[in-house]
Enzyme design. Sequence first.
Site, mmCIF file in Angstrom:
data_model
loop_
_atom_site.group_PDB
_atom_site.id
_atom_site.type_symbol
_atom_site.label_atom_id
_atom_site.label_comp_id
_atom_site.label_asym_id
_atom_site.label_seq_id
_atom_site.Cartn_x
_atom_site.Cartn_y
_atom_site.Cartn_z
ATOM 1 N N CYS A 73 0.843 -1.191 0.000
ATOM 2 C CA CYS A 73 0.000 0.000 0.000
ATOM 3 C C CYS A 73 0.882 1.246 0.000
ATOM 4 O O CYS A 73 1.806 1.356 0.803
ATOM 5 C CB CYS A 73 -0.905 -0.011 1.232
ATOM 6 S SG CYS A 73 -1.931 1.464 1.397
ATOM 7 N N CYS A 76 0.448 3.046 3.612
ATOM 8 C CA CYS A 76 0.874 2.497 4.914
ATOM 9 C C CYS A 76 1.850 1.327 4.819
ATOM 10 O O CYS A 76 2.223 0.751 5.834
ATOM 11 C CB CYS A 76 -0.350 2.085 5.725
ATOM 12 S SG CYS A 76 -1.197 0.627 5.069
ATOM 13 N N CYS A 120 -7.235 -1.258 1.295
ATOM 14 C CA CYS A 120 -6.196 -1.754 2.192
ATOM 15 C C CYS A 120 -6.856 -2.024 3.536
ATOM 16 O O CYS A 120 -7.546 -1.158 4.084
ATOM 17 C CB CYS A 120 -5.085 -0.712 2.332
ATOM 18 S SG CYS A 120 -3.861 -1.145 3.585
ATOM 19 N N CYS A 123 -5.169 0.616 6.378
ATOM 20 C CA CYS A 123 -5.450 2.061 6.414
ATOM 21 C C CYS A 123 -6.764 2.438 5.739
ATOM 22 O O CYS A 123 -7.172 3.594 5.789
ATOM 23 C CB CYS A 123 -4.305 2.857 5.810
ATOM 24 S SG CYS A 123 -4.181 2.714 4.011
ATOM 25 N N CYS A 144 -8.147 -5.439 -10.272
ATOM 26 C CA CYS A 144 -7.747 -4.320 -11.118
ATOM 27 C C CYS A 144 -7.408 -3.150 -10.196
ATOM 28 O O CYS A 144 -8.295 -2.540 -9.598
ATOM 29 C CB CYS A 144 -8.908 -3.986 -12.052
ATOM 30 S SG CYS A 144 -8.494 -2.797 -13.317
#
Length: 156
Positions: A73, A76, A120, A123, A144
């Site tokens: 991510c 984070c 995510c 976060c 995607c």
Amino acid sequence: MKKSIILCISLVFLNCKGNAQKEVKKTGTVRKTDTEWKTQLSDLEFYVLRQAGTEPAFSSPLNKNYKQGTYVCAACNTPLFKSENKFDSGTGWPSFDREIKGNVAFSGGSDLFYGMEEHCATCGGHLGHVFNDGPQDTTGKRHCINGVALKFIPKE
């Protein structure tokens, strides 16, 4: 008559899906204000990760990245996808046939056009969508993902 009206009103309230319910699914353990996120993220990263935007197709250098490693991510650093699960879907966004279990959260319905939203799990950052038109010889899924929502960590 009164019972019918009360029943109809009750059904409307029970079937409503407010933003608060959606927000709970998107919220992870990392919590920051928009101001804090804006100091950490670029304008495009903020737009995609915090406002559920979409980057232009074919704009991410990660779309054609074929190196071995892990995609994390961009907000984070939570590991989200492995390079061995990446494939070229031809859509213009990095695509994967599976996520790292427990690190990606899903919300929304399974809309045929937009798919199910992916976030995510740490976060709550918006990543992209998952569809059921991926490689049939593996999972059949196509995650995607906006490249700007990811950072690539090469394998050592």
